[in-house]
Design an enzyme around this catalytic site. Structure first.
Site, PDB file in Angstrom:
ATOM      1  N   SER A   1     -13.721 -31.396 -32.410  1.00 40.61           N
ATOM      2  CA  SER A   1     -14.257 -29.920 -31.782  1.00 40.61           C
ATOM      3  C   SER A   1     -14.888 -29.063 -32.809  1.00 40.61           C
ATOM      4  O   SER A   1     -14.429 -28.999 -33.981  1.00 40.61           O
ATOM      5  CB  SER A   1     -13.002 -29.127 -31.309  1.00 40.61           C
ATOM      6  OG  SER A   1     -13.249 -28.185 -30.838  1.00 40.61           O
TER       7      SER A   1
ATOM      8  N   LYS B   1     -21.063 -32.145 -21.753  1.00 45.80           N
ATOM      9  CA  LYS B   1     -19.491 -32.071 -21.157  1.00 45.80           C
ATOM     10  C   LYS B   1     -19.336 -30.815 -20.189  1.00 45.80           C
ATOM     11  O   LYS B   1     -19.652 -29.510 -20.568  1.00 45.80           O
ATOM     12  CB  LYS B   1     -18.565 -31.891 -22.100  1.00 45.80           C
ATOM     13  CG  LYS B   1     -17.134 -32.077 -21.569  1.00 45.80           C
ATOM     14  CD  LYS B   1     -16.329 -31.918 -23.024  1.00 45.80           C
ATOM     15  CE  LYS B   1     -14.879 -32.070 -22.686  1.00 45.80           C
ATOM     16  NZ  LYS B   1     -14.175 -30.802 -22.069  1.00 45.80           N
TER      17      LYS B   1
ATOM     18  N   TYR C   1     -20.246 -26.208 -28.814  1.00 45.98           N
ATOM     19  CA  TYR C   1     -20.396 -25.105 -27.830  1.00 45.98           C
ATOM     20  C   TYR C   1     -21.820 -24.498 -27.812  1.00 45.98           C
ATOM     21  O   TYR C   1     -22.531 -24.393 -28.888  1.00 45.98           O
ATOM     22  CB  TYR C   1     -19.320 -23.993 -28.237  1.00 45.98           C
ATOM     23  CG  TYR C   1     -17.849 -24.458 -27.674  1.00 45.98           C
ATOM     24  CD1 TYR C   1     -17.381 -24.685 -26.392  1.00 45.98           C
ATOM     25  CD2 TYR C   1     -17.112 -24.633 -28.719  1.00 45.98           C
ATOM     26  CE1 TYR C   1     -16.224 -25.158 -26.225  1.00 45.98           C
ATOM     27  CE2 TYR C   1     -15.622 -25.106 -28.529  1.00 45.98           C
ATOM     28  CZ  TYR C   1     -15.133 -25.398 -27.314  1.00 45.98           C
ATOM     29  OH  TYR C   1     -13.975 -25.570 -26.816  1.00 45.98           O
TER      30      TYR C   1
ATOM     31  N   TYR D   1      -0.401 -23.433 -25.304  1.00 45.23           N
ATOM     32  CA  TYR D   1      -1.851 -23.391 -25.229  1.00 45.23           C
ATOM     33  C   TYR D   1      -2.382 -24.770 -25.025  1.00 45.23           C
ATOM     34  O   TYR D   1      -3.402 -24.690 -24.270  1.00 45.23           O
ATOM     35  CB  TYR D   1      -2.261 -23.144 -26.778  1.00 45.23           C
ATOM     36  CG  TYR D   1      -3.649 -23.484 -27.261  1.00 45.23           C
ATOM     37  CD1 TYR D   1      -4.838 -22.500 -26.822  1.00 45.23           C
ATOM     38  CD2 TYR D   1      -4.108 -24.528 -28.092  1.00 45.23           C
ATOM     39  CE1 TYR D   1      -6.003 -22.814 -27.257  1.00 45.23           C
ATOM     40  CE2 TYR D   1      -5.366 -24.772 -28.275  1.00 45.23           C
ATOM     41  CZ  TYR D   1      -6.421 -23.814 -27.913  1.00 45.23           C
ATOM     42  OH  TYR D   1      -7.645 -24.173 -28.280  1.00 45.23           O
TER      43      TYR D   1
ATOM     44  N   HIS E   1     -12.545 -28.770 -17.532  1.00 42.27           N
ATOM     45  CA  HIS E   1     -11.653 -28.361 -18.497  1.00 42.27           C
ATOM     46  C   HIS E   1     -10.350 -28.496 -18.565  1.00 42.27           C
ATOM     47  O   HIS E   1      -9.678 -27.614 -19.184  1.00 42.27           O
ATOM     48  CB  HIS E   1     -12.252 -27.084 -18.924  1.00 42.27           C
ATOM     49  CG  HIS E   1     -12.410 -26.754 -20.366  1.00 42.27           C
ATOM     50  ND1 HIS E   1     -13.882 -26.581 -21.038  1.00 42.27           N
ATOM     51  CD2 HIS E   1     -11.818 -26.406 -21.337  1.00 42.27           C
ATOM     52  CE1 HIS E   1     -13.704 -26.532 -22.316  1.00 42.27           C
ATOM     53  NE2 HIS E   1     -12.700 -26.155 -22.499  1.00 42.27           N
TER      54      HIS E   1
ATOM     55  N   ARG F   1      -6.648 -17.187 -19.109  1.00 40.44           N
ATOM     56  CA  ARG F   1      -5.390 -18.164 -19.476  1.00 40.44           C
ATOM     57  C   ARG F   1      -4.156 -17.155 -19.744  1.00 40.44           C
ATOM     58  O   ARG F   1      -3.612 -16.658 -20.640  1.00 40.44           O
ATOM     59  CB  ARG F   1      -5.370 -18.858 -20.656  1.00 40.44           C
ATOM     60  CG  ARG F   1      -6.470 -19.986 -20.490  1.00 40.44           C
ATOM     61  CD  ARG F   1      -6.914 -20.976 -21.688  1.00 40.44           C
ATOM     62  NE  ARG F   1      -8.202 -21.383 -21.445  1.00 40.44           N
ATOM     63  CZ  ARG F   1      -8.939 -22.256 -22.396  1.00 40.44           C
ATOM     64  NH1 ARG F   1      -8.270 -22.191 -23.605  1.00 40.44           N
ATOM     65  NH2 ARG F   1      -9.998 -22.918 -22.135  1.00 40.44           N
TER      66      ARG F   1
END
Length: 404
Positions: free
Chosen positions: A106, A251, A129, A24, A275, A164
């Site tokens: 985060s 960002k 986010y 991850y 990212h 991913r």
């Protein structure tokens, strides 16, 4: 094993963590082309040695938005940090505070805003986010204000989660994911005891507090997929700009036009980022594209950068390319096993920063930016690395900074 470098920490993390967690943090999107390019293109920035320039009195301290930083680095926001080390966000924030550098929490942290800020002696930054649930966004912004957060980092490069492939293979997602994660945890008894048992609860602290129920790892991917908002545009951020009175950093900027839009929007800074190669595979590396951003916006914004910065030398390379600060993600993450002692040895071993303060391992280096820009973008440090010299990188396309 002997641990002296960022690559050593990566290997130590691979040995300690269950596979689903290591992949991850270590993996990228799709075939990971951009992630590899981030590393290769940054290494390709040449360093030039200079000597006899009196480097006995150096300082890497700087200031962003009224907050001092002993180094031109920031610990990046990382989701699920509390799964890598016991109450990992708290320990990382304490480690950053001990080294007098900022830490960014985060949105999808294991430890909540309140838990981290109550135990960290230095004000933290918070990352948010773009989410469909505007009620959650307002709630967490209000809580951040109440917790003393002043700097907001707003991530805009995830309208949808990236593809991913490693996560599907490792058990982070995919068929029988929960069963595979349990089996992997049992094969890593040190992690299972220290983090799996002693590090509970393993939920998304900020989200759980808002919803009034635990949102654990099994719900993590699903919650993200349901709440990311692909319809977002600059106009949708105006209420946040009006609500948040402190500095706001956007960002996920990778294109000069988007950087100009950030200036027009009224942002205080941007994080030039792909990212870490974890979102859209096939885009330019940050090292290759960064000079176009600094040319486009000049001194209108504070320009941070991230993606595959592994050492102090990499930090200097990014500063030479035009950044005013560098965000660090994967490299310090891999040293999470050192956090328990209340400090992060990564700062010492990969940046060559003595415990009493000091310099990056580049006091004999001068940086020359190669390629087609070399004719008009040649930057020389002349072995000083003082903050005035480094700050000048972001405002001039050609500089010769002599030792003081």
């Amino acid at each position: 094993m002997i641990v002296t470098s960022a690559s050593d920490y990566r290997e130590a993390a691979r040995r300690r963590l269950p596979r689903f967690l290591f992949d991850y943090i270590d993996g990228g999107a799709n075939v990971e082309q951009t992630m590899r390019a981030n590393i290769a293109d940054l290494i390709d920035v040449s360093l030039r040695q200079r000597v006899l320039k009196n480097v006995s009195d150096l300082s890497l301290a700087t200031e962003w938005f009224g907050q001092r930083s002993a180094l031109p680095v920031i610990l990046s926001p990382v989701g699920l940090l509390g799964m890598l080390a016991r109450r990992g966000e708290v320990q990382a924030a304490k480690a950053a505070a001990k080294r007098d550098v900022p830490f960014v929490l985060s949105t999808v942290s294991v430890c909540s805003l309140e838990e981290v800020t109550s135990q960290c002696p230095r004000p933290i930054w918070f990352q948010l986010y773009v989410l469909k649930d505007r009620g959650f966004m307002r709630n967490v912004l209000e809580r951040a204000k109440s917790a003393g957060v002043e700097n907001l980092v707003f991530t805009v490069d995830m309208p949808l989660p990236g593809s991913r492939y490693r996560d599907a293979h490792s058990g982070m997602s995919g068929p029988f994911a929960a069963q595979r994660r349990i089996l992997q945890a049992l094969m890593k008894p040190a992690w299972a005891f220290d983090v799996g048992l002693r590090g509970r609860p393993h939920d998304l602290g900020n989200v759980s507090r808002y919803l009034g129920k635990a949102i654990g790892l099994n719900d993590y991917i699903g919650w993200l997929g349901k709440n990311f908002d692909p319809s977002i545009s600059w106009s949708d951020l105006e209420w946040i700009r009006d609500f948040w009175k402190g500095p706001m950093i956007i960002k996920g900027i990778l294109d000069p036009e988007d950087a100009r839009d950030a200036v027009r929007f009224g942002a205080n800074g941007i994080v030039f980022s792909n990212h870490g190669g974890r979102q859209l595979d096939g885009v330019l590396s940050t090292a290759k594209a960064l000079p176009t951003i600094t040319d486009a916006i000049g001194n209108d914004l504070v320009v941070f950068v991230d993606s595959s910065v592994r050492s102090g030398l990499d930090v200097v390379r990014m500063l030479a390319l035009g950044a005013t600060g560098v965000m660090l993600g994967r490299a310090p993450l891999c040293s999470g096993r050192q956090w328990t002692g209340g400090h992060n040895e990564w700062f010492v071993k990969t940046n060559s920063v003595p415990k009493g303060g000091g310099t990056l391992p580049t006091t004999m280096a001068a940086v020359s930016v190669g390629g087609r820009r070399a004719a008009h973008h040649s930057v020389e440090i002349f072995a000083t690395l003082s903050r005035p010299a480094l700050r000048a990188f972001a405002s001039k396309s050609s500089i010769s900074s002599k030792a003081v």
